[in-house]
Design a protein around this motif. Sequence first.
Motif, PDB file in Angstrom:
ATOM      1  N   PHE A 362      35.730  50.021  41.777  1.00  0.00           N
ATOM      2  CA  PHE A 362      35.166  48.940  40.974  1.00  0.00           C
ATOM      3  C   PHE A 362      36.294  48.039  40.487  1.00  0.00           C
ATOM      4  N   VAL A 363      36.062  46.737  40.594  1.00  0.00           N
ATOM      5  CA  VAL A 363      37.046  45.751  40.166  1.00  0.00           C
ATOM      6  C   VAL A 363      36.372  44.803  39.173  1.00  0.00           C
ATOM      7  N   GLY A 364      36.878  44.778  37.944  1.00  0.00           N
ATOM      8  CA  GLY A 364      36.381  43.851  36.939  1.00  0.00           C
ATOM      9  C   GLY A 364      37.383  42.727  36.742  1.00  0.00           C
ATOM     10  N   PHE A 365      36.902  41.474  36.775  1.00  0.00           N
ATOM     11  CA  PHE A 365      37.837  40.350  36.711  1.00  0.00           C
ATOM     12  C   PHE A 365      37.189  39.149  36.017  1.00  0.00           C
ATOM     13  N   LYS A 366      38.034  38.264  35.543  1.00  0.00           N
ATOM     14  CA  LYS A 366      37.566  37.037  34.908  1.00  0.00           C
ATOM     15  C   LYS A 366      37.169  36.015  35.970  1.00  0.00           C
ATOM     16  N   GLY A 367      36.067  35.302  35.706  1.00  0.00           N
ATOM     17  CA  GLY A 367      35.653  34.233  36.602  1.00  0.00           C
ATOM     18  C   GLY A 367      34.640  34.670  37.638  1.00  0.00           C
ATOM     19  N   ARG A 368      34.449  33.831  38.657  1.00  0.00           N
ATOM     20  CA  ARG A 368      33.495  34.064  39.739  1.00  0.00           C
ATOM     21  C   ARG A 368      34.200  33.791  41.062  1.00  0.00           C
ATOM     22  N   VAL A 369      33.830  34.554  42.083  1.00  0.00           N
ATOM     23  CA  VAL A 369      34.351  34.305  43.429  1.00  0.00           C
ATOM     24  C   VAL A 369      33.220  34.484  44.428  1.00  0.00           C
ATOM     25  N   GLY A 370      33.419  33.944  45.625  1.00  0.00           N
ATOM     26  CA  GLY A 370      32.473  34.159  46.715  1.00  0.00           C
ATOM     27  C   GLY A 370      31.073  33.665  46.446  1.00  0.00           C
ATOM     28  N   LEU A 371      30.945  32.533  45.761  1.00  0.00           N
ATOM     29  CA  LEU A 371      29.617  32.059  45.376  1.00  0.00           C
ATOM     30  C   LEU A 371      28.754  31.710  46.587  1.00  0.00           C
ATOM     31  N   GLY A 372      29.358  31.371  47.706  1.00  0.00           N
ATOM     32  CA  GLY A 372      28.583  31.048  48.899  1.00  0.00           C
ATOM     33  C   GLY A 372      28.301  32.244  49.784  1.00  0.00           C
ATOM     34  N   GLY A 413      31.307  35.306  31.601  1.00  0.00           N
ATOM     35  CA  GLY A 413      32.399  34.626  32.283  1.00  0.00           C
ATOM     36  C   GLY A 413      33.206  35.524  33.196  1.00  0.00           C
ATOM     37  N   CYS A 414      32.758  36.770  33.372  1.00  0.00           N
ATOM     38  CA  CYS A 414      33.477  37.735  34.215  1.00  0.00           C
ATOM     39  C   CYS A 414      32.557  38.263  35.319  1.00  0.00           C
ATOM     40  N   SER A 415      33.121  39.060  36.227  1.00  0.00           N
ATOM     41  CA  SER A 415      32.362  39.585  37.364  1.00  0.00           C
ATOM     42  C   SER A 415      32.829  40.996  37.711  1.00  0.00           C
ATOM     43  N   VAL A 416      31.974  41.692  38.464  1.00  0.00           N
ATOM     44  CA  VAL A 416      32.313  43.018  38.994  1.00  0.00           C
ATOM     45  C   VAL A 416      32.121  43.006  40.503  1.00  0.00           C
ATOM     46  N   LEU A 454      41.608  41.565  48.356  1.00  0.00           N
ATOM     47  CA  LEU A 454      40.902  40.568  47.562  1.00  0.00           C
ATOM     48  C   LEU A 454      41.730  39.288  47.401  1.00  0.00           C
ATOM     49  N   GLU A 455      43.039  39.433  47.246  1.00  0.00           N
ATOM     50  CA  GLU A 455      43.890  38.256  47.093  1.00  0.00           C
ATOM     51  C   GLU A 455      43.871  37.408  48.368  1.00  0.00           C
ATOM     52  N   GLN A 456      43.849  38.069  49.511  1.00  0.00           N
ATOM     53  CA  GLN A 456      43.794  37.349  50.773  1.00  0.00           C
ATOM     54  C   GLN A 456      42.476  36.600  50.925  1.00  0.00           C
ATOM     55  N   ARG A 457      41.406  37.215  50.452  1.00  0.00           N
ATOM     56  CA  ARG A 457      40.085  36.592  50.597  1.00  0.00           C
ATOM     57  C   ARG A 457      39.812  35.577  49.488  1.00  0.00           C
ATOM     58  N   TYR A 458      40.272  35.897  48.274  1.00  0.00           N
ATOM     59  CA  TYR A 458      40.024  35.025  47.117  1.00  0.00           C
ATOM     60  C   TYR A 458      41.364  34.733  46.435  1.00  0.00           C
ATOM     61  N   PRO A 459      42.128  33.778  46.950  1.00  0.00           N
ATOM     62  CA  PRO A 459      43.463  33.494  46.413  1.00  0.00           C
ATOM     63  C   PRO A 459      43.438  33.259  44.899  1.00  0.00           C
ATOM     64  N   GLY A 460      44.342  33.944  44.204  1.00  0.00           N
ATOM     65  CA  GLY A 460      44.457  33.809  42.762  1.00  0.00           C
ATOM     66  C   GLY A 460      43.720  34.857  41.967  1.00  0.00           C
ATOM     67  N   ILE A 461      42.878  35.684  42.616  1.00  0.00           N
ATOM     68  CA  ILE A 461      42.080  36.661  41.881  1.00  0.00           C
ATOM     69  C   ILE A 461      42.952  37.740  41.239  1.00  0.00           C
ATOM     70  N   THR A 462      44.108  38.018  41.843  1.00  0.00           N
ATOM     71  CA  THR A 462      44.992  39.066  41.318  1.00  0.00           C
ATOM     72  C   THR A 462      45.296  38.858  39.840  1.00  0.00           C
ATOM     73  N   HIS A 463      45.521  37.635  39.438  1.00  0.00           N
ATOM     74  CA  HIS A 463      45.910  37.357  38.056  1.00  0.00           C
ATOM     75  C   HIS A 463      44.718  37.413  37.098  1.00  0.00           C
ATOM     76  N   ASP A 464      43.509  37.495  37.651  1.00  0.00           N
ATOM     77  CA  ASP A 464      42.315  37.550  36.813  1.00  0.00           C
ATOM     78  C   ASP A 464      41.730  38.957  36.708  1.00  0.00           C
ATOM     79  N   ILE A 465      42.259  39.885  37.500  1.00  0.00           N
ATOM     80  CA  ILE A 465      41.725  41.247  37.470  1.00  0.00           C
ATOM     81  C   ILE A 465      42.098  41.922  36.153  1.00  0.00           C
ATOM     82  N   GLU A 466      41.093  42.502  35.510  1.00  0.00           N
ATOM     83  CA  GLU A 466      41.294  43.171  34.227  1.00  0.00           C
ATOM     84  C   GLU A 466      41.244  44.691  34.337  1.00  0.00           C
ATOM     85  N   VAL A 467      40.480  45.214  35.291  1.00  0.00           N
ATOM     86  CA  VAL A 467      40.371  46.666  35.402  1.00  0.00           C
ATOM     87  C   VAL A 467      39.990  47.040  36.831  1.00  0.00           C
TER      88      VAL A 467
END
Length: 590
Positions: A362-372, A413-416, A454-467
Amino acid sequence: MGDNTSDMASAIDSSIPNLTDIVEPTLPGNAADLRPSVLIIGAGVSGLATGCYLQMNGFNTHILERHTLPGGCCTAWACEGYVFDYCIEWLFGSGLGNDANQVWQELGALDGKIQRDFELFNRVVSVEGETVDFYNDPDRLEAHLLSISPIDKKQIKIFCEAIRGFIHLDLYPALTPKPLQSWREKIKFIAKILPSFALLWRTGATSLESFSEKLKNPFLKKAMPFIFFQDHECFPILPYVYNMAQAHKGNAGFPEGGSLGLSRSIEDRYLNLGGHLTYGVKVKHIVIEPSDTVLGKKAKAIGVELKNKKRFYADYIVSAADGYSTLFEMLDEQYLSPRVKNLYEKMLSRKDVVYPGVVSVFVGFKGRVGLGEPHSTTFMLPDEQAETLPGCMQKSILVQHRSRFTEGFSPEGCSVIHMTYLSDFDQWNTWRTTNKPLYRVKKQQISDFIYSFLEQRYPGITHDIEVVEVATPVTQKRYTGNTQGSILGWKAFTKAEDLANELIDKDHMQLPALDNFYMAGQWIGGGGLIRAALSGRYVAQFMCDALDKPFETTINATPERWNNAKWGLNMTRRKINSATVTNKKPVASI
């Protein structure tokens, strides 16, 4: 569960008190309560269902659960304000007007809840980036598959026509076990399936693997077995087309509240029916009254002994716990019938008839990715990448945007994201039992892989991951007791399932040499939540039949609206250390 820095159990212990203190159930022969008393081992879905149906039929029941939450595998837990939902991808029977839904109504499982339906089960992405979407609508699916591979028109039409054929057929489950079905029920079932006999025979006799081999498009041939996220290998076409048909008509959705919400609702129904439930108590042995050859009496189950040596007694004992643990530990390998020996001494060692374990991240992070993107995607992995993922069996990984399944799985404002892959239990168990530092290294390798992927697929997500939380098949075994960490037990459509079915049809969920003892759960009734619930219904029906009592059910007429506070989880968030994230170390691992 504290393999690393966190523990699934400790994450929930602080927020879930015992619902009742230990109250000794009615002793056999106690005139104070004439209702038959029953001790039920395990508060998973099967144990809770057993309790509900017995309470509806005048029994006095008490469930003993080793952990602090109901549901067994059907659970969730909270960490840093995120809810990590472990079990349900879709729920058969989520729509009205079918037998499966009747079971969930009787158990109150869907009371006051909204269901979310998805337009497809899964997307599959090849190593080269090709994609195929397995839509539930057969017309849309057929057009999509033909756009990918016109040369496979014949096979595509056969598959989609099978989905159409099942849309108006509610095939299973049977509400009554076969031995108790009346002639009228049997004739009604035959009349229902007879018009579709050719479809059933054709889809049941052809494996999806062999069907896929006939496809000429190399990618479609490889992707087809991953309709349900991972390749089930031994499955025929039938469960695929049937479940897709059910999903198309809104009968395989995701219930509000998710896995723990389902379990909490059944727990609430059980308690409202007058049942007793105690958490934090582990049953070590089933207490037996020995046989008496002179009087011609068989051995009889009369109680249970806990880990702390305390004993409780009742007229009947039902184990809804792990099958192997029940038979070989709680009963000390006694009273095993030839059928049970064949199942547990021969079949259990065969990898082809037991579902493998699952690595779950499980990856909890700030923001949204992969909306499409769709809610669920299986990514095929190149050989060199799959080799860096410890224990990866099928060179693929499933990615699910769990925040889209229901509200409340993530803070505002976060996602799993939930990522899984099949993995062999024995390998993980060897690492953990012989070399714990290596076991932790392997889990860290998974965490590192997840960050990179995840970083390769969603650039920048690494810095938003919380857990990040990593659970292995060993985690599953330690938390639920499931043998080999198998979340679904015996594979369907195998000799093992046939033997398990005989435990119902011929043994009536009992051991021939032991009176007043029954077994429920996935190792008897088959994997999947509806089968787990039905196993509890079947036990109650067999017990009522043995006592010459009519079996009755009720439905809660005034259900309350579901709200996520009923999870009972601690949703507190602490300040996340950003250095922990950038160093690619999981904040929590179980």
